[in-house]
Motif scaffolding. Sequence first.
Motif, short mmCIF file in Angstrom:
data_model
loop_
_atom_site.label_atom_id
_atom_site.label_comp_id
_atom_site.label_asym_id
_atom_site.label_seq_id
_atom_site.Cartn_x
_atom_site.Cartn_y
_atom_site.Cartn_z
N THR A 1 -0.93 1.85 2.92
CA THR A 1 -0.36 3.17 2.66
C THR A 1 -1.14 3.90 1.57
O THR A 1 -1.80 3.28 0.72
CB THR A 1 1.11 3.07 2.23
OG1 THR A 1 1.18 2.40 0.95
CG2 THR A 1 1.93 2.29 3.26
N ALA B 1 0.19 5.48 -0.87
CA ALA B 1 0.84 5.14 -2.14
C ALA B 1 0.27 3.84 -2.69
O ALA B 1 0.04 3.72 -3.90
CB ALA B 1 2.35 5.01 -1.92
N LYS B 2 0.03 2.86 -1.82
CA LYS B 2 -0.54 1.59 -2.26
C LYS B 2 -1.98 1.78 -2.73
O LYS B 2 -2.40 1.20 -3.75
CB LYS B 2 -0.50 0.58 -1.10
CG LYS B 2 -1.15 -0.76 -1.42
CD LYS B 2 -0.43 -1.50 -2.53
CE LYS B 2 -1.04 -2.88 -2.75
NZ LYS B 2 -0.40 -3.60 -3.88
N ARG C 1 -3.20 4.28 -4.19
CA ARG C 1 -3.18 4.91 -5.51
C ARG C 1 -2.86 3.93 -6.63
O ARG C 1 -3.04 4.25 -7.80
CB ARG C 1 -2.17 6.06 -5.52
CG ARG C 1 -2.59 7.25 -4.67
CD ARG C 1 -1.60 8.40 -4.76
NE ARG C 1 -1.98 9.53 -3.92
CZ ARG C 1 -2.83 10.47 -4.28
NH1 ARG C 1 -3.38 10.43 -5.50
NH2 ARG C 1 -3.13 11.47 -3.47
N THR C 2 -2.40 2.73 -6.29
CA THR C 2 -2.11 1.72 -7.31
C THR C 2 -3.29 0.78 -7.56
O THR C 2 -3.27 -0.02 -8.50
CB THR C 2 -0.90 0.86 -6.91
OG1 THR C 2 -1.24 0.05 -5.76
CG2 THR C 2 0.30 1.73 -6.58
#
Length: 266
Positions: A3, A5-6, A8-9
Motif C-alpha cells: 500500500t 501508506a506502507k 510512506r513508512t
Amino acid sequence: MITIAKLRTLKDRTCVRKTALLFHQLASAIPLDNQQRAYLASLTTLFGSAQFTQVLAEAEQQHLLLLANRLESKEGKDLAILCDDIHYYLLGVLGSDPSDWDLVDQSGNLDASRRRVLAHSLVLDRLRSPHNIGSIFRSADSFGVKKIYLVEGCADVNHPRCLRTSRGCTETVEHEVIAEDELLVLLRGSSLPLFALETGGKSIDLFPFPEEGIAVIGGEELGVSPSLLELCEASLGRLSIEMGGTKGSLNVAVAAGIMLHSWYTT
C-alpha cells in the motif's frame, strides 16, 4: 501490492527502491485494469514525499514529476516503456541500476541464485574508500565469494558511491560489519586457513590457494592490521602480486580483483 501508506513508512532509500520496482512490475502487467491504473497514479504522489526529498536532488524530483505527468496520456506499450523509464531512472539515482547484460529476476533485481558461490570469504580491514569497497563487492559477486566481513572503520556499504560502484552487488553478497576484537575471536575459533593480500609475500602464481578459506585485505596506506596479519602468518601467510611499474602498490580494489580471479580459477 504494497500500500502507499506502507511505502510512506519505509526508510528513504528503501522507499525509493521499492517504488522503482513497483513501476517495473506495473510495466510488465500492462494492459492495466482500473484498480492498477489508480494504483499507478497514487505511486506518483510519492515523488514529493519526505523519503524522495532526502534521496533525490531537486532537479531529479522535477524530472520525475515531468515523467509522472506523461503517464496520464500513455496507453499500451507506450505506457509500459514510460513505467520502465521511471523504474530505471530511480535505480540510476540510487546507483544500483543493472546493465542490460546483467542477470536479473522478475522484479528487476540481480538474480543471486545465478551466482556460483564457493567457500571463499573476505575480510576488508578498514578500507576507507566507498568506491573501492563497492568495486570489491562487484568482483566478489563475480568470483564466488560467500561472505565479506567489514572491520569497523571501513566505509559504509550504504554510501552512495559504494552503491553506485557495486552496481547492486551489496545485495547479492552476504556481508557483516564487525569489530576487530570480535572478528579475531571468530577467526581463532575457525579451522579455515587464512591468508593476507600484502606486500612481501609469496607470488600469486605460486600461492597455494585453499579450497576453503578466508582472505584478508587491508587498506593501501597501512595494510592489514598487526593482529590480523599475525593470524595469517600463522596459517597460509601472505600473497603478493608481482608488478613491473613505478608504483609501489596497486589500487586495493584492482589487487583484490586479480587475487579473487586467481582464487576462483584455481
